[in-house]
Motif scaffolding. Structure first.
Motif, PDB file in Angstrom:
ATOM      1  N   ASP A 292      53.627  11.729  14.221  1.00 51.77           N
ATOM      2  CA  ASP A 292      54.768  11.806  13.279  1.00 51.77           C
ATOM      3  C   ASP A 292      55.707  13.122  13.101  1.00 51.77           C
ATOM      4  O   ASP A 292      56.243  13.552  12.302  1.00 51.77           O
ATOM      5  CB  ASP A 292      54.546  11.337  11.869  1.00 51.77           C
ATOM      6  N   GLY A 293      55.569  13.713  14.408  1.00 49.05           N
ATOM      7  CA  GLY A 293      56.668  14.992  14.540  1.00 49.05           C
ATOM      8  C   GLY A 293      55.830  16.276  13.785  1.00 49.05           C
ATOM      9  O   GLY A 293      56.426  17.297  13.504  1.00 49.05           O
ATOM     10  N   GLU A 294      54.586  16.051  13.686  1.00 50.47           N
ATOM     11  CA  GLU A 294      53.823  17.238  12.690  1.00 50.47           C
ATOM     12  C   GLU A 294      52.540  17.511  13.668  1.00 50.47           C
ATOM     13  O   GLU A 294      51.987  16.561  14.081  1.00 50.47           O
ATOM     14  CB  GLU A 294      53.520  16.816  11.345  1.00 50.47           C
ATOM     15  N   ILE A 295      51.885  18.666  13.576  1.00 49.98           N
ATOM     16  CA  ILE A 295      50.801  19.142  14.372  1.00 49.98           C
ATOM     17  C   ILE A 295      49.718  18.760  13.477  1.00 49.98           C
ATOM     18  O   ILE A 295      49.643  19.065  12.252  1.00 49.98           O
ATOM     19  CB  ILE A 295      50.749  20.641  14.516  1.00 49.98           C
ATOM     20  N   ILE A 296      48.779  18.087  13.915  1.00 48.08           N
ATOM     21  CA  ILE A 296      47.678  17.413  13.354  1.00 48.08           C
ATOM     22  C   ILE A 296      46.465  18.313  13.748  1.00 48.08           C
ATOM     23  O   ILE A 296      45.378  18.095  12.959  1.00 48.08           O
ATOM     24  CB  ILE A 296      47.482  16.029  13.472  1.00 48.08           C
ATOM     25  N   ASN A 297      46.500  19.184  14.823  1.00 52.15           N
ATOM     26  CA  ASN A 297      45.262  19.930  15.197  1.00 52.15           C
ATOM     27  C   ASN A 297      45.959  21.109  15.859  1.00 52.15           C
ATOM     28  O   ASN A 297      46.362  20.777  17.180  1.00 52.15           O
ATOM     29  CB  ASN A 297      44.481  18.993  16.347  1.00 52.15           C
TER      30      ASN A 297
ATOM     31  N   ALA B 210      57.840  12.350  20.292  1.00 52.89           N
ATOM     32  CA  ALA B 210      56.868  11.158  20.139  1.00 52.89           C
ATOM     33  C   ALA B 210      55.991  11.159  21.361  1.00 52.89           C
ATOM     34  O   ALA B 210      56.718  11.477  22.616  1.00 52.89           O
ATOM     35  CB  ALA B 210      57.746   9.853  19.803  1.00 52.89           C
ATOM     36  N   ILE B 211      54.928  10.635  21.438  1.00 54.27           N
ATOM     37  CA  ILE B 211      54.158  10.432  22.732  1.00 54.27           C
ATOM     38  C   ILE B 211      54.617   9.785  23.889  1.00 54.27           C
ATOM     39  O   ILE B 211      54.618  10.174  25.078  1.00 54.27           O
ATOM     40  CB  ILE B 211      52.896   9.744  22.210  1.00 54.27           C
ATOM     41  N   ALA B 212      55.494   8.754  23.447  1.00 56.62           N
ATOM     42  CA  ALA B 212      56.241   7.880  24.490  1.00 56.62           C
ATOM     43  C   ALA B 212      57.012   8.756  25.401  1.00 56.62           C
ATOM     44  O   ALA B 212      57.084   8.740  26.475  1.00 56.62           O
ATOM     45  CB  ALA B 212      56.767   6.579  24.033  1.00 56.62           C
ATOM     46  N   GLU B 213      57.663   9.704  24.675  1.00 55.66           N
ATOM     47  CA  GLU B 213      58.610  10.639  25.556  1.00 55.66           C
ATOM     48  C   GLU B 213      57.818  11.643  26.269  1.00 55.66           C
ATOM     49  O   GLU B 213      58.098  12.000  27.476  1.00 55.66           O
ATOM     50  CB  GLU B 213      59.835  11.443  24.389  1.00 55.66           C
ATOM     51  N   VAL B 214      56.866  12.227  25.643  1.00 55.49           N
ATOM     52  CA  VAL B 214      55.936  13.180  26.357  1.00 55.49           C
ATOM     53  C   VAL B 214      55.264  12.480  27.772  1.00 55.49           C
ATOM     54  O   VAL B 214      55.235  12.969  28.637  1.00 55.49           O
ATOM     55  CB  VAL B 214      54.607  13.506  25.603  1.00 55.49           C
ATOM     56  N   GLN B 215      54.851  11.104  27.626  1.00 58.86           N
ATOM     57  CA  GLN B 215      54.273  10.465  28.563  1.00 58.86           C
ATOM     58  C   GLN B 215      55.164  10.230  29.741  1.00 58.86           C
ATOM     59  O   GLN B 215      54.776  10.171  30.939  1.00 58.86           O
ATOM     60  CB  GLN B 215      53.507   9.184  28.102  1.00 58.86           C
ATOM     61  N   VAL B 216      56.574   9.965  29.488  1.00 58.31           N
ATOM     62  CA  VAL B 216      57.384   9.713  30.437  1.00 58.31           C
ATOM     63  C   VAL B 216      57.335  11.163  31.333  1.00 58.31           C
ATOM     64  O   VAL B 216      57.447  10.974  32.528  1.00 58.31           O
ATOM     65  CB  VAL B 216      58.986   9.494  29.938  1.00 58.31           C
ATOM     66  N   HIS B 217      57.606  12.116  30.938  1.00 60.56           N
ATOM     67  CA  HIS B 217      57.502  13.362  31.780  1.00 60.56           C
ATOM     68  C   HIS B 217      56.169  13.593  32.218  1.00 60.56           C
ATOM     69  O   HIS B 217      56.304  14.038  33.383  1.00 60.56           O
ATOM     70  CB  HIS B 217      57.864  14.673  30.509  1.00 60.56           C
ATOM     71  N   THR B 218      55.111  13.353  31.709  1.00 61.19           N
ATOM     72  CA  THR B 218      53.641  13.596  32.559  1.00 61.19           C
ATOM     73  C   THR B 218      53.525  12.817  33.702  1.00 61.19           C
ATOM     74  O   THR B 218      53.207  13.257  34.575  1.00 61.19           O
ATOM     75  CB  THR B 218      52.701  13.582  31.434  1.00 61.19           C
ATOM     76  N   ALA B 219      53.941  11.428  33.350  1.00 60.01           N
ATOM     77  CA  ALA B 219      54.001  10.371  34.558  1.00 60.01           C
ATOM     78  C   ALA B 219      55.032  10.918  35.702  1.00 60.01           C
ATOM     79  O   ALA B 219      54.438  10.848  36.972  1.00 60.01           O
ATOM     80  CB  ALA B 219      54.425   9.047  34.152  1.00 60.01           C
ATOM     81  N   LYS B 220      56.146  11.548  35.479  1.00 56.31           N
ATOM     82  CA  LYS B 220      56.770  11.756  36.333  1.00 56.31           C
ATOM     83  C   LYS B 220      56.590  13.036  37.263  1.00 56.31           C
ATOM     84  O   LYS B 220      56.661  13.273  38.467  1.00 56.31           O
ATOM     85  CB  LYS B 220      58.337  11.907  36.033  1.00 56.31           C
ATOM     86  N   LEU B 221      55.707  14.054  36.286  1.00 52.19           N
ATOM     87  CA  LEU B 221      55.341  15.248  36.844  1.00 52.19           C
ATOM     88  C   LEU B 221      54.318  14.637  37.769  1.00 52.19           C
ATOM     89  O   LEU B 221      54.016  15.410  38.884  1.00 52.19           O
ATOM     90  CB  LEU B 221      54.478  16.170  35.721  1.00 52.19           C
ATOM     91  N   ARG B 222      53.350  13.871  37.533  1.00 55.99           N
ATOM     92  CA  ARG B 222      52.199  13.473  38.440  1.00 55.99           C
ATOM     93  C   ARG B 222      52.885  12.924  39.739  1.00 55.99           C
ATOM     94  O   ARG B 222      52.292  13.144  40.739  1.00 55.99           O
ATOM     95  CB  ARG B 222      51.195  12.523  37.493  1.00 55.99           C
ATOM     96  N   GLN B 223      53.730  12.016  39.279  1.00 53.74           N
ATOM     97  CA  GLN B 223      54.487  11.321  40.598  1.00 53.74           C
ATOM     98  C   GLN B 223      55.093  12.314  41.590  1.00 53.74           C
ATOM     99  O   GLN B 223      54.642  12.166  43.066  1.00 53.74           O
ATOM    100  CB  GLN B 223      55.401  10.369  40.161  1.00 53.74           C
ATOM    101  N   GLY B 224      55.558  13.201  41.348  1.00 58.01           N
ATOM    102  CA  GLY B 224      56.303  14.360  41.920  1.00 58.01           C
ATOM    103  C   GLY B 224      55.212  15.032  42.536  1.00 58.01           C
ATOM    104  O   GLY B 224      55.411  15.560  43.786  1.00 58.01           O
TER     105      GLY B 224
END
Length: 258
Positions: A54-59, A105-119
């Motif tokens: 939710d936009g906050e650091i929890i760890n 949000a995690i969904a945005e982060v995962q878009v970038h990580t998936a594209k990075l792996r594919q590249g």
């Protein structure tokens, strides 16, 4: 056919394939370095919810690790030989860092990580898979011999040493993580360990044993599912290299969780 059943079939008979590189000799980084970068990107995509909610650091420790890995992806990206793929990889690495800094949000982060792996996969050297895996009972026995101290008898991250470890060992039954984790990422973690964690490299195991463990633990979150009438049209290459979430995005007929 469910993912767990597809994996079980591969335990019985796994055909050898070779992933053909597009720029194996021009990447500018070694094969090991490229695979480490893929592993870092996947690790961020899987573990980010442990750092931010939710936009906050929890760890704070987990968040610091996200920042560290994101910076490493940028730094190593600058070492890539110039190419269209390298330009895309560098842009995605910067976008990933910016998303982490914004606590996106995690969904945005995962878009970038998936594209990075594919590249990174597109410029990685050829990867040969084993011609056979250990059967399911042998794979289970290997897991019991090598992994239960940390990951527990059933793979739920609750082994006798788990309480002493930070970050905690992976619970292989956790569905959200499994959806965003590839078999190749599991194999690399088993083969090379994960920096900053208690996960060490299992150099004592041969390649067949390491692949067998990857397939075994990778199937745990999907066990007990019934068959679909329609079988997913997946190649072994796709199944190994990409996470279920990426496959679902690219292949509408693939849906292990329905």
């Amino acid at each position: 056919m469910r993912l767990s059943q597809y994996l079980a079939r591969l335990f019985v008979a796994l055909l050898a394939i070779t992933i053909i590189p597009t720029q194996a000799q021009q990447a500018g980084l070694s094969e090991q370095q490229l695979r480490q970068l893929m592993q870092m990107a996947e690790y961020i995509g899987v573990d980010y919810p442990e750092a931010v909610a939710d936009g906050e650091i929890i760890n704070t420790d987990e968040y610091a690790e996200m920042e560290e890995f994101a910076q490493l992806l940028i730094d190593r990206g600058q070492q890539l030989a110039d190419s269209a793929e390298a330009v895309t990889i560098r842009a995605e690495a910067r976008a990933l860092q910016e998303a982490i800094q914004r606590k996106a949000a995690i969904a945005e982060v995962q878009v970038h990580t998936a594209k990075l792996r594919q590249g990174l996969l597109s410029i990685a050297p050829a990867l040969s898979l084993p011609t056979t895996l250990l059967d399911l009972n042998e794979s289970r026995a290997l897991y019991q011999a090598q992994c239960i101290a940390c990951h527990g008898v059933e793979g739920k991250g609750d082994g006798p040493l788990a309480a002493q470890l930070e970050p905690a060992p992976t619970d292989f039954h956790e569905r959200e993580r499994a959806e965003n984790r590839s078999l190749l990422g599991l194999y690399d973690a088993i083969s090379n360990g994960i920096d900053g964690t208690a996960m060490t490299a299992f150099k004592n195991l041969n390649e067949q044993q390491r692949w067998s463990l990857a397939f075994f633990v990778g199937s745990l979150a999907f066990t007990g599912e019934s068959a679909d009438a329609a079988e997913p049209k997946l190649s072994l290459q796709d199944l190994v290299m990409y996470s279920p979430q990426v496959l679902r995005s690219d292949r509408p007929d693939f849906s292990p969780s329905q």
